[in-house]
Write an enzyme that holds these catalytic residues in place. Structure first.
Site, PDB file in Angstrom:
ATOM      1  N   HIS A   7       8.507   3.565   4.843  1.00  0.00           N
ATOM      2  CA  HIS A   7       8.243   4.340   3.714  1.00  0.00           C
ATOM      3  C   HIS A   7       8.184   5.815   3.549  1.00  0.00           C
ATOM      4  CE1 HIS A   7       6.852   5.222  -0.439  1.00  0.00           C
ATOM      5  NE2 HIS A   7       7.517   4.013  -0.964  1.00  0.00           N
TER       6      HIS A   7
ATOM      7  N   LYS B 295       0.938  -0.005  -3.124  1.00  0.00           N
ATOM      8  CA  LYS B 295       0.498   1.295  -2.421  1.00  0.00           C
ATOM      9  C   LYS B 295      -1.118   1.165  -2.209  1.00  0.00           C
ATOM     10  CE  LYS B 295       4.352   3.621  -3.757  1.00  0.00           C
ATOM     11  NZ  LYS B 295       5.106   4.935  -4.141  1.00  0.00           N
TER      12      LYS B 295
ATOM     13  N   GLY C 188       7.215   0.692  -7.229  1.00  0.00           N
ATOM     14  CA  GLY C 188       5.825   1.181  -6.983  1.00  0.00           C
ATOM     15  C   GLY C 188       4.899   0.930  -8.207  1.00  0.00           C
ATOM     16  N   GLY C 189       4.708   2.139  -8.970  1.00  0.00           N
ATOM     17  CA  GLY C 189       4.002   2.118 -10.040  1.00  0.00           C
ATOM     18  C   GLY C 189       3.966   1.022 -11.195  1.00  0.00           C
TER      19      GLY C 189
ATOM     20  N   GLU D 137      15.607   4.498  -1.077  1.00  0.00           N
ATOM     21  CA  GLU D 137      14.581   5.267  -1.882  1.00  0.00           C
ATOM     22  C   GLU D 137      14.597   6.762  -1.681  1.00  0.00           C
ATOM     23  OE1 GLU D 137      11.167   2.177  -2.730  1.00  0.00           O
ATOM     24  OE2 GLU D 137      10.375   3.725  -1.232  1.00  0.00           O
TER      25      GLU D 137
HETATM   26  P1  PGA Z   1       7.386   4.191  -7.514  1.00  0.00           P
HETATM   27  O1  PGA Z   1       7.623   3.968  -6.180  1.00  0.00           O
HETATM   28  O2  PGA Z   1       8.268   3.049  -8.339  1.00  0.00           O
HETATM   29  O3  PGA Z   1       6.257   4.491  -8.178  1.00  0.00           O
HETATM   30  O4  PGA Z   1       8.399   5.399  -7.956  1.00  0.00           O
HETATM   31  C1  PGA Z   1       8.530   3.308  -5.611  1.00  0.00           C
HETATM   32  C2  PGA Z   1       8.144   3.079  -4.027  1.00  0.00           C
HETATM   33  O5  PGA Z   1       7.716   3.982  -3.460  1.00  0.00           O
HETATM   34  O6  PGA Z   1       8.452   2.030  -3.284  1.00  0.00           O
END
Ligand code: PGA
Length: 268
Positions: free
Chosen positions: A95, A11, A249-250, A182
């Site tokens: 996304h 991100k 993500g995170g 997602e």
């Molecule tokens: P997250 O994000 O693992 O931080 O929930 C996943 C993504 O948005 O692809």
């Protein structure tokens, strides 16, 4: 057999030097693995630096977005040939954060900004059609908001997202497609989707591919789960038969966590 794909969506985090540092650590730890495909998706400005670090390893590079024209007066946009030139193999498309469907759980978010991120099925379709001739592999994100889920619209939303993005695209162009389920309510919230339910929806995505195309494509395309994946829940999610990997993500910003997630993938 579908090889698991573990993708890190960084991100809007990490400068080029920070990204290169994380990629260097990951290269040392998991850079030569071939049992799973490891993909890093930094911001546009960090692509070149990360590309240089992972060159010669088994790790792959992906972008978080693209524009559909090859060049021209499109201020602020990045074209498919530009992504190829820095070594990208994958592009994340659709996304929920680029569709303007994010942030419902963020009390600090000024929701009036969301329309500025309003990617549509039509723009996604253009992007998908634009990258395929360059050999770039799409990771198409689909998923419902909490309100849509509670109204019982999960399947119809996902089917419409798939039909819109894939409109007019022949099945034989889609063997390198990956689709990431997602659920918007699970992204960045710490609220992971129950593994059985994630498996069920990923199965629905595969069935939709079967309906729109055929068995062979449905059995080839990898369906990933994304939304609050971490080392502590990855094993259960990744061992579901319909889940072929994770879009993280995170947790992908932490080398140890991302490494552990990659080891949760079953050998297939
Ligand atoms: P997250 O994000 O693992 O931080 O929930 C996943 C993504 O948005 O692809």
């Amino acid at each position: 057999m579908r090889r698991p794909l573990i993708a890190g969506n960084w991100k809007m985090h990490l400068t080029p030097s920070e990204g290169a540092a994380l990629a260097t650590t990951l290269r040392q730890r998991i850079g030569m693995r071939s049992d799973v495909e490891i993909l890093l998706c930094p911001s546009f400005v960090a692509l070149q630096a990360v590309s240089e670090v992972i060159r010669g390893s088994e790790m792959k590079l992906g972008a978080q977005n693209v524009f559909w024209r090859g060049s021209g007066a499109f201020t602020g946009q990045v074209s498919p040939p530009m992504l190829c030139a820095v070594g990208c193999e994958y592009v994340i498309l659709g996304h929920s954060e680029t569709r303007g469907r994010f942030g419902v759980n963020d009390p600090d978010l000024d929701t009036s900004v969301l329309p500025y991120f309003s990617e549509t099925e039509a723009t996604l379709n253009r992007k998908l059609c634009a990258i395929l001739p360059h050999g770039l592999k799409p990771i198409l994100c689909v998923g419902e908001t909490l309100a849509e889920r509670e109204a019982g619209h999960t399947e119809s939303i996902i089917r419409a997202q798939m039909e819109g993005a894939l409109q007019g695209v022949a099945g034989d162009e889609l063997y390198d497609l990956a689709i990431a389920y997602e659920p918007v309510w699970a992204i960045g919230t710490g609220r992971v989707c129950d593994a059985d339910e994630a498996n069920r929806v990923c199965g629905f995505i595969r069935q939709t591919l079967r309906d729109l195309y055929d068995d062979e494509l449905a059995e080839t395309v990898r369906v990933l789960y994304g939304g609050s994946v971490k080392a502590s829940n990855a094993h259960t999610l990744l061992h579901q038969p319909e889940i072929d990997g994770a879009l993280v993500g995170g947790a992908s910003l932490n080398a140890e966590e991302f490494e552990q997630i990659s080891y949760c993938a079953p050998k297939r």
